[in-house]
Design a protein around this motif. Structure first.
Motif, PDB file in Angstrom:
ATOM      1  N   ARG A   1       8.171   0.864  12.829  1.00 60.82           N
ATOM      2  CA  ARG A   1       8.047   1.777  11.685  1.00 60.82           C
ATOM      3  C   ARG A   1       7.416   3.108  12.105  1.00 60.82           C
ATOM      4  NH1 ARG A   1       8.040   0.492   6.097  1.00 60.82           N
ATOM      5  NH2 ARG A   1       9.368  -1.308   5.821  1.00 60.82           N
ATOM      6  N   VAL A   2       6.445   3.059  13.007  1.00 63.63           N
ATOM      7  CA  VAL A   2       5.817   4.303  13.489  1.00 63.63           C
ATOM      8  C   VAL A   2       6.846   5.130  14.245  1.00 63.63           C
ATOM      9  CG1 VAL A   2       4.109   5.243  15.097  1.00 63.63           C
ATOM     10  CG2 VAL A   2       3.470   3.398  13.544  1.00 63.63           C
ATOM     11  N   VAL A   3       7.626   4.506  15.112  1.00 60.60           N
ATOM     12  CA  VAL A   3       8.629   5.213  15.895  1.00 60.60           C
ATOM     13  C   VAL A   3       9.699   5.817  14.988  1.00 60.60           C
ATOM     14  CG1 VAL A   3      10.468   4.902  17.600  1.00 60.60           C
ATOM     15  CG2 VAL A   3       8.227   3.891  17.997  1.00 60.60           C
ATOM     16  N   ASP A   4      10.089   5.079  13.940  1.00 61.52           N
ATOM     17  CA  ASP A   4      11.084   5.581  12.990  1.00 61.52           C
ATOM     18  C   ASP A   4      10.531   6.682  12.091  1.00 61.52           C
ATOM     19  OD1 ASP A   4      13.093   3.956  13.848  1.00 61.52           O
ATOM     20  OD2 ASP A   4      12.857   2.465  12.249  1.00 61.52           O
ATOM     21  N   GLY A   5       9.215   6.843  12.082  1.00 61.63           N
ATOM     22  CA  GLY A   5       8.598   7.839  11.212  1.00 61.63           C
ATOM     23  C   GLY A   5       8.407   7.346   9.784  1.00 61.63           C
ATOM     24  N   ARG A   6       8.496   6.048   9.572  1.00 62.95           N
ATOM     25  CA  ARG A   6       8.359   5.481   8.231  1.00 62.95           C
ATOM     26  C   ARG A   6       6.950   4.999   7.947  1.00 62.95           C
ATOM     27  NH1 ARG A   6      12.902   1.167   8.157  1.00 62.95           N
ATOM     28  NH2 ARG A   6      11.853   0.617   6.224  1.00 62.95           N
ATOM     29  N   LEU A   7       6.023   5.167   8.904  1.00 60.51           N
ATOM     30  CA  LEU A   7       4.635   4.755   8.723  1.00 60.51           C
ATOM     31  C   LEU A   7       3.725   5.826   9.307  1.00 60.51           C
ATOM     32  CD1 LEU A   7       2.659   2.530   7.829  1.00 60.51           C
ATOM     33  CD2 LEU A   7       2.850   1.592  10.122  1.00 60.51           C
ATOM     34  N   ASP A   8       2.832   6.340   8.480  1.00 60.70           N
ATOM     35  CA  ASP A   8       1.885   7.361   8.909  1.00 60.70           C
ATOM     36  C   ASP A   8       0.641   6.663   9.456  1.00 60.70           C
ATOM     37  OD1 ASP A   8       0.443   9.652   9.325  1.00 60.70           O
ATOM     38  OD2 ASP A   8       0.009  10.004   7.203  1.00 60.70           O
ATOM     39  N   VAL A   9       0.401   6.794  10.758  1.00 67.32           N
ATOM     40  CA  VAL A   9      -0.698   6.097  11.413  1.00 67.32           C
ATOM     41  C   VAL A   9      -2.046   6.568  10.889  1.00 67.32           C
ATOM     42  CG1 VAL A   9      -1.776   5.587  13.643  1.00 67.32           C
ATOM     43  CG2 VAL A   9       0.696   5.739  13.474  1.00 67.32           C
ATOM     44  N   THR A  10      -2.202   7.868  10.663  1.00 69.21           N
ATOM     45  CA  THR A  10      -3.491   8.369  10.190  1.00 69.21           C
ATOM     46  C   THR A  10      -3.812   7.815   8.801  1.00 69.21           C
ATOM     47  OG1 THR A  10      -2.439  10.387   9.372  1.00 69.21           O
ATOM     48  CG2 THR A  10      -3.410  10.471  11.565  1.00 69.21           C
ATOM     49  N   ALA A  11      -2.825   7.702   7.944  1.00 70.49           N
ATOM     50  CA  ALA A  11      -3.051   7.125   6.617  1.00 70.49           C
ATOM     51  C   ALA A  11      -3.412   5.650   6.734  1.00 70.49           C
ATOM     52  CB  ALA A  11      -1.817   7.306   5.751  1.00 70.49           C
ATOM     53  N   LEU A  12      -2.794   4.948   7.669  1.00 74.18           N
ATOM     54  CA  LEU A  12      -3.100   3.538   7.878  1.00 74.18           C
ATOM     55  C   LEU A  12      -4.531   3.354   8.372  1.00 74.18           C
ATOM     56  CD1 LEU A  12      -1.852   0.687   7.829  1.00 74.18           C
ATOM     57  CD2 LEU A  12      -1.213   1.046  10.213  1.00 74.18           C
ATOM     58  N   VAL A  13      -4.945   4.179   9.327  1.00 71.53           N
ATOM     59  CA  VAL A  13      -6.311   4.105   9.851  1.00 71.53           C
ATOM     60  C   VAL A  13      -7.313   4.439   8.753  1.00 71.53           C
ATOM     61  CG1 VAL A  13      -7.940   5.166  11.466  1.00 71.53           C
ATOM     62  CG2 VAL A  13      -5.639   4.546  12.232  1.00 71.53           C
ATOM     63  N   ASP A  14      -7.026   5.465   7.962  1.00 74.40           N
ATOM     64  CA  ASP A  14      -7.908   5.828   6.848  1.00 74.40           C
ATOM     65  C   ASP A  14      -8.022   4.699   5.844  1.00 74.40           C
ATOM     66  OD1 ASP A  14      -8.466   8.264   7.969  1.00 74.40           O
ATOM     67  OD2 ASP A  14      -7.072   9.394   6.707  1.00 74.40           O
ATOM     68  N   ALA A  15      -6.936   4.001   5.586  1.00 73.02           N
ATOM     69  CA  ALA A  15      -6.962   2.881   4.641  1.00 73.02           C
ATOM     70  C   ALA A  15      -7.851   1.756   5.169  1.00 73.02           C
ATOM     71  CB  ALA A  15      -5.547   2.376   4.394  1.00 73.02           C
ATOM     72  N   PHE A  16      -7.790   1.485   6.460  1.00 71.57           N
ATOM     73  CA  PHE A  16      -8.650   0.449   7.022  1.00 71.57           C
ATOM     74  C   PHE A  16     -10.104   0.857   7.039  1.00 71.57           C
ATOM     75  CE2 PHE A  16      -4.768  -1.380   9.034  1.00 71.57           C
ATOM     76  CZ  PHE A  16      -4.909  -2.664   8.513  1.00 71.57           C
ATOM     77  N   ARG A  17     -10.368   2.138   7.111  1.00 73.02           N
ATOM     78  CA  ARG A  17     -11.743   2.647   7.068  1.00 73.02           C
ATOM     79  C   ARG A  17     -12.289   2.725   5.648  1.00 73.02           C
ATOM     80  NH1 ARG A  17     -11.515   7.661  11.344  1.00 73.02           N
ATOM     81  NH2 ARG A  17     -11.378   6.385  13.212  1.00 73.02           N
ATOM     82  N   GLY A  18     -11.428   2.537   4.666  1.00 78.89           N
ATOM     83  CA  GLY A  18     -11.870   2.559   3.284  1.00 78.89           C
ATOM     84  C   GLY A  18     -11.794   3.935   2.652  1.00 78.89           C
ATOM     85  N   LYS A  19     -11.184   4.887   3.330  1.00 77.49           N
ATOM     86  CA  LYS A  19     -11.054   6.234   2.770  1.00 77.49           C
ATOM     87  C   LYS A  19      -9.889   6.243   1.797  1.00 77.49           C
ATOM     88  CE  LYS A  19     -12.838   8.657   6.796  1.00 77.49           C
ATOM     89  NZ  LYS A  19     -12.543   9.669   7.816  1.00 77.49           N
TER      90      LYS A  19
END
Length: 67
Positions: A45-63
């Protein structure tokens, strides 16, 4: 967009792979295979551009995001 029957076939293949892994090698091997299937799906999904890694990391951090 993929046709619905393609996703059904994919689900059958994934389920069959996990079932055979469990039957032949046991639970922990099945869990290991399932974990790496999940990681492979996320990388795809990251390679296809269908998943934003920074948004995923922020979600795990609770932001929270405003977008």
């Amino acid at each position: 967009m993929t046709p619905p029957h393609t996703m059904t076939v994919l689900g059958i293949v994934i389920g069959g792979t996990l079932a055979l892994t469990w039957a032949v090698l046991g639970f922990w091997a099945c869990a290991f295979v399932a974990l790496f299937m999940l990681i492979g799906g996320l990388v795809g999904r990251v390679v296809d551009g269908r998943l934003d890694v920074t948004a995923l990391v922020d979600a795990f951090r609770g932001k929270r995001s405003s977008s």
